[in-house]
Design an enzyme around this catalytic site. Structure first.
Site, PDB file in Angstrom:
ATOM      1  N   ASP A 355      48.377  26.770  42.871  1.00 42.06           N
ATOM      2  CA  ASP A 355      48.411  27.494  44.132  1.00 42.06           C
ATOM      3  C   ASP A 355      47.282  26.952  45.011  1.00 42.06           C
ATOM      4  O   ASP A 355      46.179  26.709  44.515  1.00 42.06           O
ATOM      5  CB  ASP A 355      48.217  28.988  43.853  1.00 42.06           C
ATOM      6  CG  ASP A 355      48.041  29.787  45.129  1.00 42.06           C
ATOM      7  OD1 ASP A 355      48.892  29.661  46.013  1.00 42.06           O
ATOM      8  OD2 ASP A 355      47.044  30.522  45.235  1.00 42.06           O
ATOM      9  N   THR A 357      45.879  28.129  48.182  1.00 39.33           N
ATOM     10  CA  THR A 357      44.955  28.896  49.019  1.00 39.33           C
ATOM     11  C   THR A 357      43.795  29.489  48.240  1.00 39.33           C
ATOM     12  O   THR A 357      42.700  28.951  48.194  1.00 39.33           O
ATOM     13  CB  THR A 357      45.724  30.001  49.751  1.00 39.33           C
ATOM     14  OG1 THR A 357      46.848  29.415  50.383  1.00 39.33           O
ATOM     15  CG2 THR A 357      44.840  30.648  50.795  1.00 39.33           C
TER      16      THR A 357
END
EC number: 7.6.2.1
Length: 963
Positions: A355, A357
């Site tokens: 992921d 972010t």
């Protein structure tokens, strides 16, 4: 588990009615949970079922049963049963310890108390219908927080409320809730997920609330989601299981060969060996003889392998948990190995899915740059936005002044942040670090978000105070990728503020919107610098337009079926003024498929829908695998999981997924190895992961050090366990050639039983726990070393059978050398003569010495435990052998072993063979290892030589293969 049994017998309706202040009409399940696997009554049957569902344990149970048949077992009745009982006991103790921790965790939750309203009085009790909750309380069940009842402050006011709540039945959807509050003499009030406090969440920014319970115990959303984690089996285990099946087939072949040999031997010697004939002139039954040889050779499959690996992996997991280098000292969080079954998989990861972010940014975000009305602004010396030009444009009446003010007002108003005062300071409590960073950035530039009520937002803009009336909040979701808020400005204007991903914002802009091209250019520039970007926009609404939309919104907000979908469609109608589709022709990339490209592939979620289509999915996978990196932007949680699943199913390689939020759970569970980060996005990712770490940077050591070490440790432990079993138990095959294929064993029965359990049990543990192929420093300095474990060249079918053939050669030497040495018999002191057991104890001693020294030969990293295991095991055998030979007749065990130690230890032939036979076995291994390391040194060996010699100027990269 308990919750599974409960759910099987429970009829859960899809609709629920909860009556306020009418307890007798409400029907709740008991407000307790149990996540433990066992109870004191179910432990034994459930544990035995789980253990004997493993093929190896079931096989040894079958052998133990066969050994109880009279005249069948050549090795005694209990030689397999005793080790199996010891192994099951050790494994059972481990299960009890782990389940005890679950019971303690359940008890901690079930014993929590709360101030509950019962029969008109407040009592300290488990959560009932209405409950008072203090600040920072953890909830045992979901409660409703209703702004329409915010005026209720006392018990008397609470008792005066009458009405009901109609809502959906218990389900597993965290982000969804549909209900309607009906209070007498008032209009119906829609209830959504924002009004539900789920079990395990925490109350902040208020001293207390009054809530009403809607689900309890196993009906809570948290427990409805408490399903079994997907079964993940490591690749090494799969390879091992295949070889175990192959060994079982080999065992059957050996039994068949021995049976045939017995038939031929009897025919050839039946005339001379008349005394061996049975009273009945019948040949042995085929099945009977086959069973005899199966029992004789069954120890080819190591009975102790499973429990050895369990203990080894458990300790490896503790090393991960105790690693101070992966200890995040700011909040005292250590790395956690939530499972120990996948330790070696950490050393074989080829594809990493991360992921972007929160995972890569630690969820620490600052407001660095922005583009307003086509003008970019950025930070100067500090980390946060403080461009002097921006402040000057506000103060000096620049043409973009109103745009700048509107931009920062939007940041202050369009959010779900809660301001909390601490003296003169304002602390912002935000559900995501993005919103907190934007509000803090606006505050630093003079636009301060000061107060929020259920219906208003108050801000100070350049010293002036403004209050905005909140009319509607259009919630953010991973599907919408945006949030909006409809407010009435201080001047009475209806306005919609919206912020979200650039793709969804641009789709909803009108054709005459200003600054579109300039802003898009700046967005691309910010993105290339590695910054996270989003867009903001606003639109003024007319009263007629808003009232017409509000009617649709109210009707959609009180339906029980498909409410979320209806609301999102309603949100979209007021957010969207124009829409244009984005087309992407994936066929344009076709000429790059199947080639090696030093490129990165970038694709967004909308385009991915087409790329994952049936007709193009294979081409897209080939293209993705041809690139160094693939960057997928704006994906839904389901798309993340689909990408991982596509690679996992179509590529023979180990995948790892790492994330920190609930939207990463799908890909974490789908990957071979799932890693969760304990960040600011909650605990759902870590609770569903195999390994949890506090920072993304810790992944380096988790893979390069722990992964590589664990792979080498586990594979060496497995190979060694098979090696030492083949060495001893193939000797039974050689012995059949000199005993007329009678099934006679060469060793004492209890010596056979304790071979794996005591006499050679320590070396596998030291190899599996302390072995190191390279130092931690070298593994981190030269990441190329990871390719050794990643490619799996040190453990595969070829390596396994080479090790077995080597063990076969050792067993040949260990049997035939002593046999030929004692071929002409000998007379010992006091007139004793030798027998088969005398030879057997010779050979058994040589086997113990040889396999222990072999462990030393395989050891690359010597510790005091290595010396203790190798030399200690040899000493343990001599001590036990001496004591055991003196048992009889004081202890009526093994009369045939009486005096064996005294005869053997004074025999010169024994001591001659003690030095010659093991040396003859291992000289081949030493020569082969020397030649291999001289002609083509391995990477670990080169690393160790470099470290030991402290050579300067050595170009270590020259030994690496070109990747």
């Amino acid at each position: 588990m308990g919750w599974q049994r409960y759910r099987q017998g429970l009829e859960v309706s899809n609709h629920r009615t909860i009556y306020i202040n009418d307890h007798l009409k409400n029907n709740f399940c008991p407000n307790w949970i149990r996540t433990a696997k066992y109870s004191k009554w179910s432990f034994l049957p459930r544990y035995l079922y789980l253990q004997f569902s493993k093929a190896a344990n079931a096989f040894f149970l079958f052998i133990s049963i066969l050994q109880q048949i009279p005249d069948v077992s050549p090795t005694g009745k209990y030689t397999t049963l005793l080790p199996l009982m010891i192994i099951l006991t050790v494994s059972g103790i481990k299960e009890i310890i782990e389940d005890y921790k679950r019971h303690m965790a359940d008890r901690l939750v079930n014993k929590k108390t709360v101030l509950a309203l019962e029969s008109g009085k407040c009592k300290v009790n488990a959560l009932a219908d209405e409950a008072f909750l203090i600040d920072d309380a953890f909830y045992l069940c979901p409660l409703l927080a209703l702004p329409e009842t915010a005026g209720v402050q006392t018990e008397k006011q609470l008792l005066s409320i009458s009405g009901k709540i109609e809502c959906e039945g218990p389900n597993c959807h965290f982000s969804c809730f549909t209900g309607t509050l009906y209070i007498t003499d008032r209009s119906p009030v829609p209830i959504g997920p924002d009004q539900v406090l789920l079990r395990g969440t925490q109350l902040r920014n208020t001293q207390w609330i009054i809530g009403i319970v809607i689900y309890t115990g196993f009906e809570t959303k948290f427990m409805q989601n408490a399903v079994k984690s997907p079964l993940k089996r490591p690749k090494v285990e799969k390879v091992t299981n295949v070889q175990i099946h192959a060994l079982f087939l080999l065992l059957l072949v050996m039994s068949l060969v021995s049976f045939v040999g017995a038939l031929f031997w009897r025919r050839a010697h039946s005339a001379d060996m008349w005394y061996l004939k049975r009273r009945e002139e019948k040949s042995h039954a085929f099945g009977f003889d086959i069973l005899v040889f199966i029992i004789l050779y069954h120890n080819l499959i190591p009975v102790s392998l499973l429990v050895t690996l369990e203990i080894v992996k458990f300790i490896q997991a503790q090393f991960i948990n105790w690693d101070e280098d992966m200890h995040y000292k700011e909040n005292g969080v250590y790395a956690v190995a939530r499972t120990s079954n996948l330790n070696e998989e950490l050393g074989q990861v080829k594809y990493l899915f991360s992921d972007k972010t929160g995972t890569l940014t630690c969820n620490r975000m600052t407001f660095k740059k922005c583009s307003i009305a086509g003008i970019p602004y950025s930070q100067s010396s500090s980390r946060e936005l403080n461009d002097p030009t921006l402040l000057a444009n506000i103060k000096n009446g620049h043409p973009t002044e109103e745009y700048i003010k509107e931009f920062f007002i939007l940041l202050c108003v369009c959010n779900t942040v809660l301001p909390e005062r601490d003296g003169n300071n304002i602390i912002y409590q935000a559900s995501s670090p993005d919103e907190a960073a934007l509000v803090k950035g606006a505050k630093n530039l003079g636009f301060v978000f000061t107060m929020r009520t259920p219906y208003t937002v108050t801000i100070q803009a350049m010293g002036e105070e403004y209050t905005f009336e909140i009319l509607n909040i259009l919630e953010f979701s991973s599907n919408r990728k945006r949030m909006s808020i409809i407010v009435r400005t201080p001047t009475g204007q209806l306005r919609l503020y919206c912020k979200g991903a650039d793709t969804v914002i641009y789709e909803r802009l009108s054709k005459d919107s200003l600054f579109m091209e300039e802003t898009l250019t700046h967005l691309k520039l910010f993105a290339t610098e590695g910054l996270r970007t989003l867009c903001v926009a606003y639109a003024d609404l007319s009263e007629e337009q808003y009232q017409h939309w509000l009617m649709d919104y109210k009707s959609a907000s009180i339906v029980l079926q498909n409410r979320i979908q209806r609301l999102e469609e309603c949100y979209d109608t007021i957010e969207k003024t124009t829409h244009h589709m984005i087309y992407q022709n994936c066929q344009d990339l076709g000429n790059m498929l199947g080639k090696e490209n030093d490129l990165a592939l970038i694709i967004d979620g909308e385009t991915l829908k087409y790329a994952m289509g049936i007709g193009i999915k294979t081409d897209f996978l080939n293209l993705a695998l041809s690139c160094r990196a693939v960057l997928c932007c704006r994906l839904s949680p389901l798309q993340k999981a689909e990408i991982v699943d596509m690679v996992k199913k179509n590529v023979r390689a180990i995948t790892l997924a790492i994330g920190d939020g609930a939207n990463d759970v799908g890909m974490i569970q789908r990957a071979h190895v799932g890693v969760g980060i304990s960040g600011n996005e909650g605990m759902q990712a870590t609770n569903n992961s195999d390994y949890a770490i506090a920072q993304f940077s810790y992944l380096e050591k988790l893979l390069l050090v722990h992964g590589t070490w664990n792979y080498f440790r586990v594979t060496k432990c497995i190979l060694y366990c098979f090696y030492k079993n083949v060495v001893l138990y193939i000797i039974g095959l050689w012995f059949t050639f000199v005993n007329g294929f009678s099934g006679q064993v060469l060793f004492d029965n209890w010596c056979i039983s304790l071979y794996n359990v005591i006499f050679t049990s320590l070396p596998p543990f030291t190899l599996g726990i302390f072995e190191q192929c390279c130092s931690q420093k070298d593994l981190l300095k030269y990441p190329q070393l990871y390719t050794i474990s990643q490619k799996g060249k040190t453990f595969n079918a070829r390596v396994f059978w080479i090790e077995c053939l080597n063990a076969l050669a050792h067993s040949f030497i260990l049997f035939w050398f002593p046999t030929k040495m004692l071929e002409h018999d000998m007379v010992l002191q006091h007139g004793f003569t030798t027998d088969y057991l005398f030879l057997g104890n010779f050979i058994y001693t040589y086997v113990v010495v040889t396999v222990c020294l072999k462990a030393g030969l395989e050891t690359m990293f010597w510790t005091k435990f290595s010396h203790l295991a190798i030399w200690g095991s040899i000493i343990i055998w001599f001590v036990c052998f001496t004591i055991y030979s003196h048992f009889w007749p004081t202890i009526p065990i093994a009369p045939e072993m009486a005096g064996q130690a005294r005869m053997i230890l004074i025999c010169p032939y024994f001591w001659l063979g003690f030095f010659v036979v093991p040396a003859t076995c291992l000289i081949k291994d030493i020569v082969w290892k020397s030649i291999r390391n001289t002609q083509k040194g391995s990477l670990p060996l080169n690393s160790q030589q470099l470290e030991s010699s402290k050579a300067k100027g050595f170009e270590f990269s020259s030994v690496f293969e070109k990747r």
